[in-house]
Design a protein around this motif. Structure first.
Motif, PDB file in Angstrom:
ATOM      1  N   ASP A  18       0.805  -1.229   0.000  1.00  0.00           N
ATOM      2  CA  ASP A  18       0.000   0.000   0.000  1.00  0.00           C
ATOM      3  C   ASP A  18       0.839   1.279   0.000  1.00  0.00           C
ATOM      4  O   ASP A  18       0.401   2.292  -0.535  1.00  0.00           O
ATOM      5  N   ASP A  19       2.024   1.241   0.600  1.00  0.00           N
ATOM      6  CA  ASP A  19       2.838   2.450   0.711  1.00  0.00           C
ATOM      7  C   ASP A  19       3.789   2.654  -0.467  1.00  0.00           C
ATOM      8  O   ASP A  19       4.617   3.552  -0.463  1.00  0.00           O
ATOM      9  N   THR A  20       3.654   1.867  -1.513  1.00  0.00           N
ATOM     10  CA  THR A  20       4.520   1.966  -2.681  1.00  0.00           C
ATOM     11  C   THR A  20       4.031   3.054  -3.627  1.00  0.00           C
ATOM     12  O   THR A  20       2.844   3.183  -3.881  1.00  0.00           O
ATOM     13  N   ARG A  21       4.971   3.840  -4.142  1.00  0.00           N
ATOM     14  CA  ARG A  21       4.621   4.861  -5.135  1.00  0.00           C
ATOM     15  C   ARG A  21       4.439   4.165  -6.479  1.00  0.00           C
ATOM     16  O   ARG A  21       5.353   3.536  -7.000  1.00  0.00           O
ATOM     17  N   ASP A  54      14.431   3.881  -6.645  1.00  0.00           N
ATOM     18  CA  ASP A  54      14.431   2.500  -6.167  1.00  0.00           C
ATOM     19  C   ASP A  54      13.126   2.214  -5.423  1.00  0.00           C
ATOM     20  O   ASP A  54      12.712   2.981  -4.560  1.00  0.00           O
ATOM     21  N   GLY A  55      12.479   1.130  -5.801  1.00  0.00           N
ATOM     22  CA  GLY A  55      11.237   0.725  -5.153  1.00  0.00           C
ATOM     23  C   GLY A  55       9.976   1.228  -5.830  1.00  0.00           C
ATOM     24  O   GLY A  55       8.887   0.727  -5.553  1.00  0.00           O
ATOM     25  N   ASP A  56      10.084   2.233  -6.701  1.00  0.00           N
ATOM     26  CA  ASP A  56       8.905   2.703  -7.437  1.00  0.00           C
ATOM     27  C   ASP A  56       8.328   1.562  -8.266  1.00  0.00           C
ATOM     28  O   ASP A  56       9.049   0.658  -8.688  1.00  0.00           O
ATOM     29  N   VAL A  57       7.040   1.619  -8.515  1.00  0.00           N
ATOM     30  CA  VAL A  57       6.382   0.667  -9.402  1.00  0.00           C
ATOM     31  C   VAL A  57       5.795   1.462 -10.563  1.00  0.00           C
ATOM     32  O   VAL A  57       5.206   2.518 -10.369  1.00  0.00           O
ATOM     33  N   VAL A  58       6.013   0.953 -11.773  1.00  0.00           N
ATOM     34  CA  VAL A  58       5.489   1.596 -12.980  1.00  0.00           C
ATOM     35  C   VAL A  58       4.434   0.687 -13.583  1.00  0.00           C
ATOM     36  O   VAL A  58       4.667  -0.505 -13.792  1.00  0.00           O
ATOM     37  N   LYS A  59       3.252   1.250 -13.860  1.00  0.00           N
ATOM     38  CA  LYS A  59       2.192   0.526 -14.561  1.00  0.00           C
ATOM     39  C   LYS A  59       2.436   0.723 -16.050  1.00  0.00           C
ATOM     40  O   LYS A  59       2.307   1.814 -16.584  1.00  0.00           O
TER      41      LYS A  59
END
Length: 69
Positions: A18-21, A54-59
């Protein structure tokens, strides 16, 4: 584009905390879009960019997590 010695790898992920950008592909600058297109689903690294942390998620075609070193 930010010139740095850091490298990134992009890997597909299923569960996203839930806390991921989460960034949508069309929100990224042109350099970051090129990097995501080139690295998504491939076992290779590319030059780190200022727009991806680092740690970002890209749709993109799926969800991909950025790993920077």
């Amino acid at each position: 584009m930010c010139n740095t010695d850091k490298r990134i790898r992009i890997r597909r992920v299923g569960l996203i905390p839930d806390d991921t950008r989460v960034r949508h592909f069309d929100e990224l600058d042109e350099d970051a879009q090129v990097a995501v297109r080139e690295l998504a689903g491939r076992p290779q690294t590319g030059q780190a960019l200022g727009d991806l942390d680092d740690g970002d998620v890209v749709k993109f075609t799926d969800y991909y997590q950025i790993r920077a070193r």
